[in-house]
Design a protein around this motif. Sequence first.
Motif, short mmCIF file in Angstrom:
data_model
loop_
_atom_site.label_atom_id
_atom_site.label_comp_id
_atom_site.label_asym_id
_atom_site.label_seq_id
_atom_site.Cartn_x
_atom_site.Cartn_y
_atom_site.Cartn_z
N ASP A 150 -45.14 -6.17 -20.80
CA ASP A 150 -45.27 -6.28 -19.98
C ASP A 150 -44.31 -7.75 -19.74
O ASP A 150 -43.92 -7.69 -18.82
CB ASP A 150 -46.71 -7.22 -19.51
CG ASP A 150 -48.17 -6.69 -20.27
OD1 ASP A 150 -48.47 -5.12 -19.26
OD2 ASP A 150 -48.91 -6.07 -21.18
N VAL A 151 -43.69 -7.86 -20.75
CA VAL A 151 -42.57 -9.72 -20.73
C VAL A 151 -41.74 -8.22 -19.28
O VAL A 151 -41.30 -8.48 -18.95
CB VAL A 151 -42.64 -9.53 -21.78
CG1 VAL A 151 -41.06 -9.96 -21.87
CG2 VAL A 151 -42.69 -10.00 -22.23
N ASN A 152 -41.16 -7.22 -19.84
CA ASN A 152 -39.99 -6.35 -18.69
C ASN A 152 -40.45 -6.33 -17.37
O ASN A 152 -39.50 -6.76 -16.45
CB ASN A 152 -40.05 -4.89 -19.63
CG ASN A 152 -39.07 -4.64 -18.95
OD1 ASN A 152 -37.41 -4.81 -18.35
ND2 ASN A 152 -39.40 -3.46 -18.42
N ALA A 153 -42.04 -5.98 -17.27
CA ALA A 153 -42.13 -5.98 -16.01
C ALA A 153 -42.43 -7.36 -15.59
O ALA A 153 -41.96 -7.65 -14.36
CB ALA A 153 -43.81 -5.62 -15.74
N ALA A 154 -42.81 -8.49 -16.22
CA ALA A 154 -42.60 -10.06 -15.60
C ALA A 154 -41.00 -10.23 -14.86
O ALA A 154 -40.62 -10.97 -14.25
CB ALA A 154 -43.37 -10.08 -16.37
N LYS A 155 -39.88 -9.70 -16.11
CA LYS A 155 -38.84 -10.42 -15.64
C LYS A 155 -38.08 -9.14 -14.95
O LYS A 155 -37.48 -10.24 -13.85
CB LYS A 155 -37.71 -9.60 -16.59
CG LYS A 155 -37.68 -10.50 -18.22
CD LYS A 155 -37.27 -9.97 -19.19
CE LYS A 155 -37.46 -11.02 -20.36
NZ LYS A 155 -36.67 -10.33 -21.40
N ASN A 156 -38.57 -7.74 -14.42
CA ASN A 156 -38.12 -7.52 -13.45
C ASN A 156 -38.92 -8.13 -11.60
O ASN A 156 -37.74 -8.40 -10.23
CB ASN A 156 -38.43 -6.35 -13.38
CG ASN A 156 -38.19 -5.17 -14.61
OD1 ASN A 156 -36.93 -5.14 -14.55
ND2 ASN A 156 -38.46 -4.11 -14.47
N ILE A 157 -39.54 -8.27 -12.05
CA ILE A 157 -40.79 -8.95 -10.89
C ILE A 157 -39.93 -10.27 -10.11
O ILE A 157 -39.61 -10.69 -9.27
CB ILE A 157 -41.80 -9.18 -11.45
CG1 ILE A 157 -42.67 -8.72 -11.23
CG2 ILE A 157 -42.71 -10.42 -10.15
CD1 ILE A 157 -44.34 -8.53 -11.62
N LEU A 158 -39.55 -11.40 -11.04
CA LEU A 158 -38.59 -12.42 -11.06
C LEU A 158 -37.24 -12.07 -10.58
O LEU A 158 -36.95 -12.95 -9.86
CB LEU A 158 -38.57 -12.92 -12.42
CG LEU A 158 -37.80 -14.35 -12.68
CD1 LEU A 158 -38.85 -15.27 -11.95
CD2 LEU A 158 -37.57 -15.01 -13.56
N ALA A 159 -36.77 -10.79 -11.34
CA ALA A 159 -35.45 -11.10 -10.52
C ALA A 159 -35.82 -10.12 -8.77
O ALA A 159 -34.66 -10.84 -7.99
CB ALA A 159 -35.09 -9.79 -11.11
N VAL A 160 -36.53 -9.66 -8.66
CA VAL A 160 -36.73 -9.21 -7.21
C VAL A 160 -37.07 -10.70 -6.52
O VAL A 160 -36.64 -10.41 -4.97
CB VAL A 160 -37.77 -7.87 -7.52
CG1 VAL A 160 -38.46 -8.22 -5.07
CG2 VAL A 160 -37.87 -6.61 -7.59
N GLY A 161 -37.74 -11.25 -6.93
CA GLY A 161 -38.72 -12.41 -5.98
C GLY A 161 -36.78 -13.58 -5.83
O GLY A 161 -37.10 -14.71 -5.07
N HIS A 162 -35.95 -13.62 -6.90
CA HIS A 162 -35.19 -14.36 -6.85
C HIS A 162 -34.17 -14.02 -5.67
O HIS A 162 -33.41 -13.99 -5.41
CB HIS A 162 -34.25 -14.31 -8.71
CG HIS A 162 -34.89 -15.46 -9.31
ND1 HIS A 162 -34.59 -15.63 -10.71
CD2 HIS A 162 -35.70 -16.67 -8.64
CE1 HIS A 162 -35.43 -16.52 -10.53
NE2 HIS A 162 -36.26 -16.66 -9.85
N ASP A 163 -33.86 -12.18 -5.79
CA ASP A 163 -32.97 -11.50 -4.89
C ASP A 163 -33.76 -11.95 -3.43
O ASP A 163 -32.56 -12.21 -2.20
CB ASP A 163 -32.61 -9.84 -4.89
CG ASP A 163 -32.45 -9.90 -6.51
OD1 ASP A 163 -31.00 -10.33 -6.86
OD2 ASP A 163 -32.72 -8.76 -6.89
N ARG A 164 -34.93 -12.05 -3.39
CA ARG A 164 -35.26 -12.47 -2.11
C ARG A 164 -35.45 -13.74 -1.57
O ARG A 164 -34.81 -13.71 -0.90
CB ARG A 164 -37.32 -11.97 -1.71
CG ARG A 164 -37.24 -10.63 -1.36
CD ARG A 164 -38.52 -9.78 -1.33
NE ARG A 164 -38.57 -8.82 -1.38
CZ ARG A 164 -39.83 -8.06 -1.10
NH1 ARG A 164 -41.39 -9.28 -1.15
NH2 ARG A 164 -39.62 -7.22 -1.43
N LEU A 165 -35.61 -14.18 -2.52
CA LEU A 165 -34.54 -16.11 -2.00
C LEU A 165 -33.21 -15.93 -1.14
O LEU A 165 -32.97 -16.58 -0.52
CB LEU A 165 -34.93 -16.97 -3.17
CG LEU A 165 -36.55 -16.84 -3.44
CD1 LEU A 165 -36.24 -18.39 -4.69
CD2 LEU A 165 -37.18 -17.73 -2.43
#
Length: 40
Positions: free
Chosen positions: A18-33
Amino acid sequence: MRIREWTCSECGVTHDRDVNAAKNILAVGHDRLVVGIPVL
Protein backbone atom coordinates in the motif's frame (compact mmCIF):
# COMPACT_ATOMS: atom_id res chain seq x y z
CA MET A 1 -4.33 -14.98 1.75
CA ARG A 2 -3.18 -11.66 0.35
CA ILE A 3 0.43 -10.54 0.69
CA ARG A 4 0.44 -6.97 2.02
CA GLU A 5 4.15 -6.74 2.73
CA TRP A 6 7.29 -8.67 2.02
CA THR A 7 10.94 -8.64 3.05
CA CYS A 8 13.71 -8.57 0.47
CA SER A 9 15.96 -11.62 0.88
CA GLU A 10 18.92 -9.61 -0.52
CA CYS A 11 18.91 -6.49 1.69
CA GLY A 12 16.38 -7.32 4.42
CA VAL A 13 14.20 -4.24 3.77
CA THR A 14 10.47 -4.73 4.38
CA HIS A 15 8.23 -3.40 1.60
CA ASP A 16 4.54 -2.56 2.04
CA ARG A 17 2.28 -2.88 -1.01
CA ASP A 18 0.00 0.00 0.00
CA VAL A 19 2.85 2.40 0.75
CA ASN A 20 4.44 1.58 -2.60
CA ALA A 21 1.13 2.19 -4.39
CA ALA A 22 0.75 5.56 -2.65
CA LYS A 23 4.27 6.59 -3.72
CA ASN A 24 3.49 5.64 -7.33
CA ILE A 25 0.22 7.62 -7.33
CA LEU A 26 2.01 10.65 -5.85
CA ALA A 27 4.74 10.45 -8.52
CA VAL A 28 2.13 10.37 -11.31
CA GLY A 29 0.40 13.40 -9.75
CA HIS A 30 3.66 15.33 -9.62
CA ASP A 31 4.38 14.46 -13.27
CA ARG A 32 0.96 15.80 -14.28
CA LEU A 33 1.57 19.05 -12.43
CA VAL A 34 4.83 19.53 -14.35
CA VAL A 35 3.20 18.78 -17.74
CA GLY A 36 -0.11 20.43 -16.94
CA ILE A 37 -3.61 19.06 -16.67
CA PRO A 38 -5.61 19.43 -19.88
CA VAL A 39 -8.85 21.42 -19.73
CA LEU A 40 -11.89 19.33 -20.56
